[in-house]
Design a protein around this motif. Structure first.
Motif, PDB file in Angstrom:
ATOM      1  N   GLU A 200       8.009   8.942  -7.508  1.00 38.43           N
ATOM      2  CA  GLU A 200       7.196   9.078  -8.714  1.00 38.43           C
ATOM      3  C   GLU A 200       6.953   7.743  -9.414  1.00 38.43           C
ATOM      4  O   GLU A 200       5.974   7.587 -10.151  1.00 38.43           O
ATOM      5  N   ARG A 201       7.819   6.755  -9.236  1.00 40.46           N
ATOM      6  CA  ARG A 201       7.686   5.492  -9.959  1.00 40.46           C
ATOM      7  C   ARG A 201       7.108   4.362  -9.121  1.00 40.46           C
ATOM      8  O   ARG A 201       7.058   3.230  -9.576  1.00 40.46           O
ATOM      9  N   VAL A 202       6.721   4.644  -7.903  1.00 38.45           N
ATOM     10  CA  VAL A 202       6.165   3.593  -7.056  1.00 38.45           C
ATOM     11  C   VAL A 202       4.654   3.658  -7.103  1.00 38.45           C
ATOM     12  O   VAL A 202       4.055   4.693  -7.427  1.00 38.45           O
ATOM     13  N   GLY A 203       4.038   2.534  -6.752  1.00 39.01           N
ATOM     14  CA  GLY A 203       2.592   2.465  -6.803  1.00 39.01           C
ATOM     15  C   GLY A 203       1.948   2.922  -5.518  1.00 39.01           C
ATOM     16  O   GLY A 203       2.146   4.039  -5.067  1.00 39.01           O
ATOM     17  N   GLY A 204       1.167   2.022  -4.907  1.00 41.10           N
ATOM     18  CA  GLY A 204       0.448   2.368  -3.696  1.00 41.10           C
ATOM     19  C   GLY A 204       1.311   2.263  -2.461  1.00 41.10           C
ATOM     20  O   GLY A 204       2.514   2.536  -2.470  1.00 41.10           O
ATOM     21  N   ALA A 205       0.663   1.816  -1.350  1.00 42.01           N
ATOM     22  CA  ALA A 205       1.365   1.741  -0.068  1.00 42.01           C
ATOM     23  C   ALA A 205       2.521   0.753  -0.125  1.00 42.01           C
ATOM     24  O   ALA A 205       3.576   0.990   0.476  1.00 42.01           O
ATOM     25  N   GLY A 206       2.319  -0.348  -0.874  1.00 42.17           N
ATOM     26  CA  GLY A 206       3.399  -1.329  -0.990  1.00 42.17           C
ATOM     27  C   GLY A 206       4.623  -0.748  -1.677  1.00 42.17           C
ATOM     28  O   GLY A 206       5.762  -1.015  -1.289  1.00 42.17           O
ATOM     29  N   LEU A 212      10.934   3.029   0.846  1.00 44.00           N
ATOM     30  CA  LEU A 212      11.452   3.367   2.172  1.00 44.00           C
ATOM     31  C   LEU A 212      12.495   2.342   2.620  1.00 44.00           C
ATOM     32  O   LEU A 212      13.546   2.709   3.157  1.00 44.00           O
ATOM     33  N   LEU A 213      12.204   1.066   2.390  1.00 43.76           N
ATOM     34  CA  LEU A 213      13.161   0.018   2.769  1.00 43.76           C
ATOM     35  C   LEU A 213      14.465   0.164   1.988  1.00 43.76           C
ATOM     36  O   LEU A 213      15.556  -0.027   2.536  1.00 43.76           O
ATOM     37  N   GLY A 214      14.355   0.519   0.722  1.00 45.73           N
ATOM     38  CA  GLY A 214      15.560   0.725  -0.068  1.00 45.73           C
ATOM     39  C   GLY A 214      16.391   1.882   0.441  1.00 45.73           C
ATOM     40  O   GLY A 214      17.633   1.825   0.468  1.00 45.73           O
ATOM     41  N   LYS A 215      15.720   2.947   0.874  1.00 47.71           N
ATOM     42  CA  LYS A 215      16.446   4.118   1.381  1.00 47.71           C
ATOM     43  C   LYS A 215      17.130   3.810   2.710  1.00 47.71           C
ATOM     44  O   LYS A 215      18.241   4.294   2.978  1.00 47.71           O
ATOM     45  N   LEU A 216      16.478   3.003   3.551  1.00 46.04           N
ATOM     46  CA  LEU A 216      17.029   2.716   4.874  1.00 46.04           C
ATOM     47  C   LEU A 216      18.003   1.544   4.877  1.00 46.04           C
ATOM     48  O   LEU A 216      18.645   1.292   5.904  1.00 46.04           O
ATOM     49  N   THR A 345       9.263  -2.477  14.830  1.00 46.14           N
ATOM     50  CA  THR A 345       9.813  -2.033  13.544  1.00 46.14           C
ATOM     51  C   THR A 345       8.748  -2.061  12.458  1.00 46.14           C
ATOM     52  O   THR A 345       8.618  -1.111  11.664  1.00 46.14           O
ATOM     53  N   LEU A 346       7.977  -3.143  12.397  1.00 44.66           N
ATOM     54  CA  LEU A 346       6.921  -3.251  11.379  1.00 44.66           C
ATOM     55  C   LEU A 346       5.858  -2.176  11.561  1.00 44.66           C
ATOM     56  O   LEU A 346       5.400  -1.565  10.583  1.00 44.66           O
ATOM     57  N   VAL A 347       5.479  -1.920  12.816  1.00 44.25           N
ATOM     58  CA  VAL A 347       4.463  -0.894  13.076  1.00 44.25           C
ATOM     59  C   VAL A 347       4.982   0.484  12.666  1.00 44.25           C
ATOM     60  O   VAL A 347       4.275   1.272  12.011  1.00 44.25           O
ATOM     61  N   LEU A 348       6.227   0.789  13.007  1.00 41.17           N
ATOM     62  CA  LEU A 348       6.798   2.094  12.673  1.00 41.17           C
ATOM     63  C   LEU A 348       6.999   2.254  11.171  1.00 41.17           C
ATOM     64  O   LEU A 348       6.799   3.347  10.619  1.00 41.17           O
ATOM     65  N   LEU A 349       7.390   1.182  10.491  1.00 41.89           N
ATOM     66  CA  LEU A 349       7.518   1.253   9.034  1.00 41.89           C
ATOM     67  C   LEU A 349       6.163   1.500   8.379  1.00 41.89           C
ATOM     68  O   LEU A 349       6.057   2.248   7.395  1.00 41.89           O
ATOM     69  N   ALA A 357       2.850   8.327   2.020  1.00 40.13           N
ATOM     70  CA  ALA A 357       1.770   8.285   1.039  1.00 40.13           C
ATOM     71  C   ALA A 357       0.881   9.522   1.155  1.00 40.13           C
ATOM     72  O   ALA A 357       0.426  10.081   0.145  1.00 40.13           O
ATOM     73  N   ARG A 358       0.665   9.965   2.397  1.00 37.87           N
ATOM     74  CA  ARG A 358      -0.115  11.189   2.601  1.00 37.87           C
ATOM     75  C   ARG A 358       0.659  12.399   2.124  1.00 37.87           C
ATOM     76  O   ARG A 358       0.098  13.325   1.511  1.00 37.87           O
TER      77      ARG A 358
END
Length: 369
Positions: A200-206, A212-216, A345-349, A357-358
């Motif tokens: 809820e507090r994050v913006g767009g794709a970034g 996601l990086l924080g969770k992983l 890794t970058l492609v999968l992230l 986002a979807r």
């Protein structure tokens, strides 16, 4: 599942292979030559071989078959009737090994040791016969073996299973756990309908990527640390010195854990289902070791199997680790492997972030199992 369980599983894996080599494999002897000295000598030589242990004596074919079917022994050595008599009169005598080829490793080791014992006994009989005929001792070895084969093992000289199996199974285990952790940590947000609160507090794709990086991050550090602890234990405390660069192996291991977590997260983000993500993680990671080329030769696989193997990240990591650990290959030779893992890794992230986002725009899909 990302803290003490991996450490316990890795410790169990190291303990299983701590023996290094399978020794004293049980066999039975079916001796139909009675108490002849030569037959008794053969039995003594079999039992004295480090890889074998004469556990039972079968009196007939039925007992030999029962011992094999009950899997009490890995093989039965049959000494035929008239064995000693045939040898003394210069005729050919055959010693038969009945072995359970379903257990491939044990079967091959039993075959090797029995063949070596029988060959040694046969050479001794021939040397004694030649010596009685007046052949000089200096000529005996040349006559018995005019052409010799010299086998030079360049890597894993002791053929120790701990050195090549335990060291490769530890990363394989962590690969499974990491992909599962990635699928679970993201898929749980979908299952529990907490995806909106998380993002809820994050913006767009970034912003989604940062979340996601924080969770992983936590499973990344814990699983990489667990696997690295296992490899350090094997290399430093068990004495399996790394011929190449252990820090480079650690870097490749970090890339493997990262791509595994990203793959699990991507599965959850694309399918929007914890159940499907976990199923996909199991399908991709569980058979990874079998297709890596460590157990079954990669070059001997069929085209389809090899294509599948080359698509798995663990296959490339396993090759890098073997090259560095046992062969001492230059670091530059394995640079493409680490670069490929990082790129994947970058492609999968990116795929996982796009899926999340979807999913944020589809709250009706939340709560699916």
């Amino acid at each position: 599942m990302v803290s003490w369980v991996p450490l316990l599983a890795i410790a169990l894996m190291c303990w299983i292979f701590s023996a290094g080599q399978p020794l004293r494999l049980p066999i039975a002897v079916w001796n139909e030559d009675g108490g002849s000295p030569l037959a008794r000598q053969l039995v003594r030589m079999l039992d004295a071989t480090p890889g074998l242990r004469v556990q039972a004596e079968a009196l007939n074919r039925g007992e030999a078959q029962a011992l094999l079917q009950r899997m009490q022994v890995y093989g039965v050595v049959h000494i035929p009737p008239g064995f000693t008599h045939d040898v003394k009169r210069g005729a050919s005598a055959t010693v038969t090994l009945l072995h359970n080829a379903q257990l491939a490793t044990a079967s091959s080791l039993v075959q090797r040791d029995v063949r070596q014992v029988v060959g040694t006994l046969s050479a001794g009989v021939q040397m004694q016969a030649a010596a009685k005929r007046g052949t000089p001792a200096q000529v005996l070895a040349v006559r018995l073996e005019p052409i010799r084969t010299q086998l030079v093992a360049l890597f894993n000289v002791s053929t120790n299973y701990e050195q090549f199996l335990a060291t490769t199974l530890v990363p394989a285990l962590v690969h499974i756990l990491a992909m599962t952790a990635g699928a679970w940590s993201v898929g749980r947000e979908l299952r529990d309908r907490t995806l909106g609160q998380w993002l809820e507090r994050v913006g767009g794709a970034g912003g989604v990527l940062a979340a996601l990086l924080g969770k992983l991050a936590i499973p990344m550090v814990l699983l990489w640390g667990s696997a690295l602890a296992g490899l350090v234990y094997l290399s430093q405390l068990r004495g399996w010195a790394v011929a190449g660069s252990l820090p480079w192996i650690a870097c490749a291991l970090a890339a493997l854990v990262a791509v595994s977590l990203a793959a699990g997260a991507a599965l959850a983000g694309i399918t929007l289902s914890l159940r499907k993500a976990m199923s996909g993680a199991g399908l991709l990671s569980a058979p990874a070791f079998a297709f890596s080329g460590v157990g079954f030769p990669l070059l001997a696989m069929s085209g389809g199997a090899r294509t599948w193997a080359e698509a798995m990240p663990y296959t490339h990591y396993a090759r890098l680790q073997l090259q560095q650990w046992q062969m001492g290959a230059p670091v530059a030779q394995s640079l493409p492997v680490v670069a490929g893992l990082l790129l994947a890794t970058l492609v999968l992230l990116a795929l996982a972030s796009a899926g999340l986002a979807r999913a944020r725009r589809l709250p009706q899909r939340w709560g699916a199992r």
